[in-house]
Design a protein around this motif. Structure first.
Motif, mmCIF file in Angstrom:
data_model
loop_
_atom_site.group_PDB
_atom_site.id
_atom_site.type_symbol
_atom_site.label_atom_id
_atom_site.label_comp_id
_atom_site.label_asym_id
_atom_site.label_seq_id
_atom_site.Cartn_x
_atom_site.Cartn_y
_atom_site.Cartn_z
ATOM 1 N N HIS A 97 0.819 -1.207 0.000
ATOM 2 C CA HIS A 97 0.000 0.000 0.000
ATOM 3 C C HIS A 97 0.855 1.261 0.000
ATOM 4 O O HIS A 97 0.361 2.340 -0.306
ATOM 5 N N ASP A 98 2.125 1.133 0.354
ATOM 6 C CA ASP A 98 3.059 2.255 0.284
ATOM 7 C C ASP A 98 4.480 1.702 0.211
ATOM 8 O O ASP A 98 4.682 0.481 0.291
ATOM 9 N N SER A 99 5.454 2.573 0.023
ATOM 10 C CA SER A 99 6.832 2.123 -0.182
ATOM 11 C C SER A 99 7.390 1.348 1.006
ATOM 12 O O SER A 99 8.252 0.482 0.836
ATOM 13 N N GLY A 100 6.874 1.602 2.209
ATOM 14 C CA GLY A 100 7.313 0.869 3.386
ATOM 15 C C GLY A 100 6.924 -0.601 3.364
ATOM 16 O O GLY A 100 7.459 -1.397 4.126
ATOM 17 N N ASP A 101 6.005 -0.967 2.471
ATOM 18 C CA ASP A 101 5.564 -2.353 2.335
ATOM 19 C C ASP A 101 6.370 -3.126 1.299
ATOM 20 O O ASP A 101 6.000 -4.247 0.945
#
Length: 51
Positions: free
Chosen positions: A37-41
């Motif tokens: 869902h975002d770059s941290g994933d």
């Protein structure tokens, strides 16, 4: 396809001057086994440590 891939991980063997990635291809995966869902994933599997 991206013209330039930027990377700040200077401990990677593909890191080049100007924060450029010098790998011939990039492999990015979900890091939690689920849809990102975002770059941290995500994680870069192209990373290899400098020797």
């Amino acid at each position: 396809m991206a013209k330039d891939v930027l990377c700040e991980v200077n401990s990677c063997k593909y890191w080049a001057a100007g924060n450029k990635c010098a790998a011939s291809s990039i492999y990015v995966v979900n890091n939690r086994g689920k849809q990102a869902h975002d770059s941290g994933d995500t994680d870069c599997k192209t990373f290899e440590p400098k020797l």
